[in-house]
Design a protein around this motif. Structure first.
Motif, mmCIF file in Angstrom:
data_model
loop_
_atom_site.group_PDB
_atom_site.id
_atom_site.type_symbol
_atom_site.label_atom_id
_atom_site.label_comp_id
_atom_site.label_asym_id
_atom_site.label_seq_id
_atom_site.Cartn_x
_atom_site.Cartn_y
_atom_site.Cartn_z
ATOM 1 N N SER A 474 0.843 -1.197 0.000
ATOM 2 C CA SER A 474 0.000 0.000 0.000
ATOM 3 C C SER A 474 0.877 1.244 0.000
ATOM 4 O O SER A 474 1.894 1.297 0.692
ATOM 5 C CB SER A 474 -0.907 0.026 1.231
ATOM 6 N N TYR A 499 -3.028 3.754 -2.992
ATOM 7 C CA TYR A 499 -2.810 2.779 -4.058
ATOM 8 C C TYR A 499 -2.530 1.435 -3.396
ATOM 9 O O TYR A 499 -1.604 1.311 -2.586
ATOM 10 C CB TYR A 499 -1.638 3.200 -4.939
ATOM 11 N N ASP A 509 -5.303 -4.170 -8.991
ATOM 12 C CA ASP A 509 -4.808 -3.002 -8.269
ATOM 13 C C ASP A 509 -5.964 -2.039 -8.001
ATOM 14 O O ASP A 509 -6.885 -1.902 -8.807
ATOM 15 C CB ASP A 509 -3.723 -2.287 -9.081
ATOM 16 N N VAL A 511 -7.037 1.949 -6.779
ATOM 17 C CA VAL A 511 -6.637 3.341 -6.624
ATOM 18 C C VAL A 511 -7.816 4.117 -6.040
ATOM 19 O O VAL A 511 -8.946 3.963 -6.503
ATOM 20 C CB VAL A 511 -6.215 3.975 -7.968
#
Length: 558
Positions: A474, A499, A509, A511
């Protein structure tokens, strides 16, 4: 000018937060509003006899607009809370708590309850004996693979309500030239079951954390260079235990360590330490059905098999060591770094601190340790200041990111390393945290940055457990700017970016970023607030959300 070297060698050699064992004892120093002398000891500032208690009730109207799908929902909020602070010769502390009932105006905006609050208190029973405590209520992401709705309104998928508290005594005394220290901490953490959202199709659920009790006891003996030997000497011991409800997980650690410190110039010292530690984490298997699939209860958590054997998730037993350099060019600046071998690999820790004045404080730490969710959150909570910035911004990441100091020798701290997701498994946590606070006149600035990496441990070949050997990372940043236009009005601006990267199979992933602004105006006991916010998160190519929020509220303070 000769810089007097600190008396607590454990704090110098293991100064990184959340490093486990003896390091955790070093990190849990008092974050009171006290002045630090040049030799590293703490001298009480002149008493500021002041206390305040401000309960309030509030009603507000919220509009949330989905800028991706074009929908909009409206809420009415009814809230009650209290803000309190005390700063006396013996007691330093602050409490900020808010309960909010959210009432939706349509089926798409469901009702809900939100608890948010922070408390940090230190009380001196005697000059040597202190009682300390802290409590936290906030909401945070549950599954690192899922959605990231970081505001307190709108979509609540993948969000869990968290409660955590700790308390215990700290003793600091002397026996001739030797400084003696002892600490005990009792902590409890509980998480409500999260709503699911943002996961890729077919992703299995994780072992959702339920609650845990943890204990930590430490003792240390330290002598300055020249007191009983040409070098500084320190001996430390610690014991920690954490018992979690999910799968009857148990963490137990025993630690003992010795350190030496040798000044080589008025500003530089070399330090080295060696220790022995034994850490063991274990748990039971879940119940399974006839097909071998794990059984879950009505809240989605695994049902523990009470008759099953206790299986080892992580174990280490042996000697560890490190060496480092400490640089203190003046009483405002301290930088140190340590390199050694621990947990079977390279281990790096460090701590840097700069206080240009009482208005500007910067601190950065590199940490490395075996952790559990409850222990890491307890350690982070204990490092927060007893005098912190409180805001009326209902959209900001209130108490689940960085908490900035409202004055004193600490810039504040960030809880992101623990709250990036709610994790039952034991893990090795490594990372970097930085915090800065600046106050000038009516303006306050806070900045927090960090990176954390977790390697997860669990028994192999357990039905339903997919985290063994996995890793997640992170990256996070947060900024706060507050400016008072006068005694009755002001503006607060928050911004954050996160992130998240998970190495679990099929994970995407994540965001998330957002910014909010809040203007407040008081008319005697009646206060008004107007807030706007813009928020975005994405989970790979699966989910993409952009929303705007607006709030108007009226508060009556008793």
């Amino acid at each position: 000018m000769l810089v007097a070297w600190p008396t607590t060698l454990a704090a110098q050699t293991q100064g990184a937060p959340s490093a486990g064992g003896v390091a955790a004892a070093a990190q849990e120093t008092r974050s009171t509003d006290r002045a630090e002398t040049g030799d590293g000891s703490r001298a009480a500032t002149p008493p500021r006899l002041r206390a305040r208690l401000t309960p309030y009730v509030e009603v507000g109207q919220v509009l949330v607009a989905d800028l991706t799908g074009g929908d909009a929902v409206t809420y009415t909020t009814l809230a009650a809370g209290v803000n309190a602070q005390v700063q006396t010769a013996r007691a330093q502390g602050q409490v900020s708590y808010r309960y909010e009932r959210r009432i939706g105006w349509s089926d798409r905006a469901g009702d809900g309850d939100i608890h948010s609050g922070l408390a940090r208190i230190s009380y001196a029973l005697t000059p040597e004996l202190h009682l300390e405590g802290g409590a936290l209520a906030t909401r945070t992401r549950a599954d690192i693979r899922g959605a990231a709705p970081g505001v307190l309104v709108g979509d609540v998928a993948n969000i869990s309500q968290i409660y955590s508290a700790y308390a215990g005594p700290s003793l600091a005394t002397r026996a001739g030239p030797v400084q003696i220290g002892a600490n005990y901490r009792l902590g409890y953490t509980r998480a409500e079951t999260p709503g699911l959202g943002g996961l890729a199709p077919g992703q299995p659920q994780l072992d959702y954390f339920s609650d845990s009790w943890n204990h930590m006891a430490t003792v240390s003996a330290t002598a300055r260079p020249g007191a009983i030997a040409p070098v500084g000497l320190s001996a430390n011991a610690a014991y920690e235990r954490d018992d979690a409800g999910q799968l009857s997980q148990r963490y137990e650690g025993w630690f003992v360590r010795g350190d030496v410190l040798k000044p080589v110039s008025p500003y530089v010292a070399l330090t080295a330490g060696v220790g022995y530690e034994r850490i063991e984490a274990s748990q039971r298997d879940p119940e399974v059905d006839a097909a071998g699939r794990p059984l879950v209860d009505s809240r989605g958590r695994f049902i523990t098999n009470p008759q099953g054997p206790r299986r080892i998730a992580y174990r280490t037993d042996g000697v560890y060591y490190d060496a480092g350099v400490i640089w203190r060019p003046d009483r405002r600046t301290s930088v140190e770094g340590h390199v050694g071998e621990r947990y079977g690999s390279l281990s790096v820790t460090g701590l840097a601190r700069y206080q240009a004045s009482r208005d500007l404080v910067f601190q950065a730490a590199i940490y490395d340790g075996i952790q559990t969710f409850g222990r890491q959150l307890r350690n982070g909570l204990s490092n927060l200041p007893t005098n912190f910035v409180e805001t009326r911004d209902a959209f900001a990441q209130q108490f689940n990111g960085c908490v900035f100091s409202a004055g004193g020798t600490s810039p504040g701290g960030c809880l992101n390393d623990a709250l990036q997701s709610v994790q039952t498994a034991v893990y090795r946590a490594r990372g970097l945290d930085m915090a800065l606070s600046y106050q000038r006149g009516r303006s306050t600035l806070g900045v927090g940055l960090g990176y954390t990496s977790r390697r997860l441990f669990a028994p192999d070949d357990v039905p339903g457990l997919i985290v063994s050997g996995a890793q997640d990372d992170s990256y996070y940043g947060q900024i706060f700017l507050g400016h008072a236009f006068g005694p009755n009005s002001g503006l607060n601006v928050n911004g954050f970016v996160n992130y998240y990267v998970s190495r679990l199979a099929g994970a995407e992933d994540v965001v998330s970023l957002g910014t909010t602004a809040s203007y407040y105006r008081n008319f005697g006991r009646l206060g008004t607030t107007a807030s706007v916010g813009l928020y975005h998160f994405s989970v790979g190519d699966l989910t993409n959300a952009l929303s705007a929020q607006a709030l108007v509220a009226a508060r009556y303070q008793f």
